[in-house]
Every structure is written in structure tokens, then in C-alpha cells.
Design a protein around this motif. Structure first.
Motif, PDB file in Angstrom:
ATOM      1  N   ILE A 174       0.784  -1.184  -0.013  1.00 48.34           N
ATOM      2  CA  ILE A 174      -0.032  -0.004   0.003  1.00 48.34           C
ATOM      3  C   ILE A 174       0.846   1.359   0.096  1.00 48.34           C
ATOM      4  N   ASP A 175       0.483   2.288  -0.705  1.00 56.15           N
ATOM      5  CA  ASP A 175       1.110   3.663  -0.619  1.00 56.15           C
ATOM      6  C   ASP A 175       0.647   4.467   0.469  1.00 56.15           C
ATOM      7  N   LEU A 176       1.539   5.162   1.183  1.00 62.62           N
ATOM      8  CA  LEU A 176       1.041   6.016   2.132  1.00 62.62           C
ATOM      9  C   LEU A 176       1.445   7.593   1.515  1.00 62.62           C
ATOM     10  N   ASN A 177       0.760   8.317   1.786  1.00 64.78           N
ATOM     11  CA  ASN A 177       0.838   9.656   1.292  1.00 64.78           C
ATOM     12  C   ASN A 177       0.698  10.766   2.275  1.00 64.78           C
ATOM     13  N   SER A 178       0.949  11.890   2.136  1.00 62.13           N
ATOM     14  CA  SER A 178       1.016  12.955   2.940  1.00 62.13           C
ATOM     15  C   SER A 178       0.948  14.250   2.251  1.00 62.13           C
ATOM     16  N   ASP A 179       0.237  15.216   2.736  1.00 61.60           N
ATOM     17  CA  ASP A 179       0.286  16.869   2.283  1.00 61.60           C
ATOM     18  C   ASP A 179       1.400  17.480   2.876  1.00 61.60           C
ATOM     19  N   LEU A 180       2.292  17.928   2.057  1.00 60.61           N
ATOM     20  CA  LEU A 180       3.641  18.572   2.417  1.00 60.61           C
ATOM     21  C   LEU A 180       3.755  19.942   1.764  1.00 60.61           C
ATOM     22  N   GLY A 181       4.859  20.627   2.227  1.00 59.82           N
ATOM     23  CA  GLY A 181       5.333  21.707   1.588  1.00 59.82           C
ATOM     24  C   GLY A 181       4.398  23.036   1.729  1.00 59.82           C
ATOM     25  N   GLU A 182       3.595  22.807   2.988  1.00 60.95           N
ATOM     26  CA  GLU A 182       2.546  23.702   3.167  1.00 60.95           C
ATOM     27  C   GLU A 182       2.780  24.870   3.893  1.00 60.95           C
ATOM     28  N   SER A 183       4.120  25.217   4.497  1.00 60.80           N
ATOM     29  CA  SER A 183       4.467  26.315   5.313  1.00 60.80           C
ATOM     30  C   SER A 183       4.602  27.450   4.473  1.00 60.80           C
ATOM     31  N   PHE A 184       4.415  28.549   5.093  1.00 64.03           N
ATOM     32  CA  PHE A 184       4.326  29.809   4.208  1.00 64.03           C
ATOM     33  C   PHE A 184       5.353  31.046   5.035  1.00 64.03           C
ATOM     34  N   GLY A 185       6.353  31.335   4.742  1.00 69.97           N
ATOM     35  CA  GLY A 185       7.196  32.219   5.318  1.00 69.97           C
ATOM     36  C   GLY A 185       7.464  31.876   6.778  1.00 69.97           C
ATOM     37  N   ALA A 186       7.132  32.731   7.841  1.00 67.60           N
ATOM     38  CA  ALA A 186       7.141  32.369   9.090  1.00 67.60           C
ATOM     39  C   ALA A 186       6.219  31.464   9.677  1.00 67.60           C
ATOM     40  N   TRP A 187       5.282  31.095   9.017  1.00 68.44           N
ATOM     41  CA  TRP A 187       4.060  30.226   9.467  1.00 68.44           C
ATOM     42  C   TRP A 187       4.364  28.815   9.268  1.00 68.44           C
ATOM     43  N   ARG A 188       4.472  27.818  10.181  1.00 66.50           N
ATOM     44  CA  ARG A 188       4.943  26.817   9.849  1.00 66.50           C
ATOM     45  C   ARG A 188       3.857  25.561   9.814  1.00 66.50           C
ATOM     46  N   MET A 189       3.675  24.739   9.014  1.00 63.05           N
ATOM     47  CA  MET A 189       2.634  23.994   9.034  1.00 63.05           C
ATOM     48  C   MET A 189       3.463  22.507   8.829  1.00 63.05           C
ATOM     49  N   GLY A 190       3.085  21.537   9.785  1.00 63.38           N
ATOM     50  CA  GLY A 190       3.434  20.376   9.722  1.00 63.38           C
ATOM     51  C   GLY A 190       5.131  20.171   9.953  1.00 63.38           C
ATOM     52  N   ASP A 191       5.492  18.942   9.996  1.00 64.45           N
ATOM     53  CA  ASP A 191       6.861  18.421  10.204  1.00 64.45           C
ATOM     54  C   ASP A 191       7.402  17.895   8.729  1.00 64.45           C
ATOM     55  N   ASP A 192       7.846  18.536   7.636  1.00 62.76           N
ATOM     56  CA  ASP A 192       7.848  17.618   6.662  1.00 62.76           C
ATOM     57  C   ASP A 192       9.040  16.552   6.524  1.00 62.76           C
TER      58      ASP A 192
END
Length: 259
Positions: A3-21
């Protein structure tokens, strides 16, 4: 069994951090990388792509409505010419960054509201399909398992990849519980791992009303922006490994690459 596992990444924007890529890339086999319309800035996107290239993680374009303020989760009734151009623009931008990072874009996974709309809205679905065919018809399209989008995309000659969601609730008809309703997002890593083990083993999930729903999926998504996303992804991968399930990209599976 794989099975494949996928995740939505690259979503941080400037000083705003989203997730731990960085941590998530050590767990998943495919990365849906933001293209700047709902999230992501060029430097952060490039860093995520380089991380994916270093780990051999397959890259996909996470295209969206132009909705930075709403994180791409607001429905937009875009004109066909605008939507097609927006999707082509996003894929092209990510292809350029991917080349610089030493990798390439292999598939497209729409984000948020766009993903949900084109699962059932044929007009917007055909716009997205036409955009993919115009820029690179070899790209696969990730679709909500069981949705009408599958047939529309295949009729246009695109390869489709059916997707299930590890951390989202399902309704009895196989659709996702809207984020505005209770039970839309799941947070218990152990429960999510058990649920997805059932999906891989039996092809079913338990809906929010207790019924059993058939879900035929080639890929499982763990949202990178969910609280505890990395812990959830690790728990899921550990459970799959314990059950003898291999984790590898659906693109590798198609091409016969060993896990």
C-alpha cells in the motif's frame, strides 16, 4: 501485499510553519507537495522536494483553488478557462522546482475543496482533467475512492489512483464527513492504525453511523497538518509492517519496482 502512504507537505508559508515535513518524509512513500495556491512558498517547497528526492519519496502536485486565506478549503465556482490555467500553472511551477531538486512530478492530487468538488462535479472535474492532459498526460490523478471522477479521468486516458483517508471519518455512502461536523478528523494513532489495517486486509472501513463501507484504495493519506500527524503516520506504518504489508509508492508498484 503493498500500500502507498501519502501526506500533504510543503505547506509552510514564510514564518508560518505547517507540519513537520522532514519527519513525515521518513515515513511516507508519496508526498503531495503544495504548489503555492493554498499554501507553500518557493523556498519551503524546494526544501521539501529536496527532502523527498534524498529519500526516494515519489512527488505529486497538490494543486488547489487560489485560496491562501482559506487554506484551499473554500469552494470556488471558477470559470473553466481560469481553473484549467490555474492547474497548469501550479503543475508547471512544481515541475520546475522538482527538476532543480533532482526529482520529478509523477502525479496530481487536488487539495481541499477542489478535491471534494471534482469528485462529483463533472464540469470542474473535466477542467482539471483537461489541464493535466495539456501539460503532461503521463501524470496519474489521485481520486477519492469510489467517486465518479475515476470514470471521467479514465475516459480521458489518465491513470487514476484510488485514495482512502486514515485520519478522516467516513459516512455510510463512502463520502468523507464534512470538516464542519463532529467526527470529521480522527486523532487517536492506535485507532487509526487499526482502522487502516482493516482497510488493507478487508477493503472496508467503519462509517460514522457504525455501518461497514467498501473502500478499494491503492493509497492512504495522513494529513500533514493534523495534530500529531507524524505520530499517527508512524503508528500506521508500524502496524502495516507488523501485518506483513509493504509500504511503497503506487508509481513504484505500477512499474514493478521492488519495495
Amino acid at each position: 501485499m503493498d500500500i502507498d502512504l501519502n501526506s500533504d507537505l510543503g505547506e509552510s508559508f514564510g514564518a508560518w510553519r505547517m507540519g513537520d515535513d522532514t519527519a513525515m518524509l521518513d515515513v511516507v512513500s508519496s508526498a503531495n507537495v503544495a504548489c503555492g495556491f493554498h499554501a507553500g512558498d518557493p523556498a519551503g517547497i524546494l526544501a521539501t522536494l529536496r527532502g523527498a528526492a534524498e529519500r526516494g519519496v515519489t512527488v505529486g502536485a497538490h494543486v488547489a483553488y487560489p485560496d491562501l486565506a482559506g487554506f484551499g478549503r473554500r469552494h470556488m465556482d471558477m470559470a473553466s478557462s481560469d481553473l484549467r490555467a490555474a492547474v497548469i500553472y501550479q503543475i508547471g511551477a512544481l515541475q520546475g522546482l522538482a527538476a532543480a531538486a533532482g526529482t520529478r512530478v509523477r502525479y496530481v492530487k487536488p487539495h481541499g475543496a477542489l478535491y471534494n468538488v471534482i469528485a462529483h462535479d463533472e464540469r470542474q472535474a473535466q477542467d482539471v482533467i483537461a489541464a493535466i492532459c495539456a501539460i503532461d498526460p503521463s501524470l496519474a490523478l489521485v481520486v477519492l475512492a469510489g467517486s465518479p471522477l475515476t470514470a471521467w479521468a479514465r475516459a480521458a486516458g489518465l491513470r487514476t489512483v484510488a485514495e482512502a483517508f486514515a485520519d478522516r471519518g467516513y459516512r455510510a455512502d463512502g463520502s468523507l464527513v464534512p470538516r464542519s461536523q463532529p467526527g470529521a478528523v480522527l486523532h487517536d494513532p492506535a485507532a487509526v492504525a487499526t482502522r487502516m489495517a482493516q482497510l488493507v486486509r478487508e477493503g472496508t472501513v467503519t462509517a460514522n453511523d457504525g455501518s461497514t463501507v467498501r473502500i478499494d484504495a491503492e493509497s492512504i493519506c495522513v494529513h500533514g497538518d493534523s495534530p500529531g500527524a507524524v505520530a499517527m503516520a508512524r503508528a500506521l506504518r508500524e502496524r502495516l509492517t507488523a501485518d506483513g504489508v509493504g509500504v511503497r509508492s503506487f508509481m513504484d508498484a505500477e512499474e514493478g519496482v521492488a519495495a
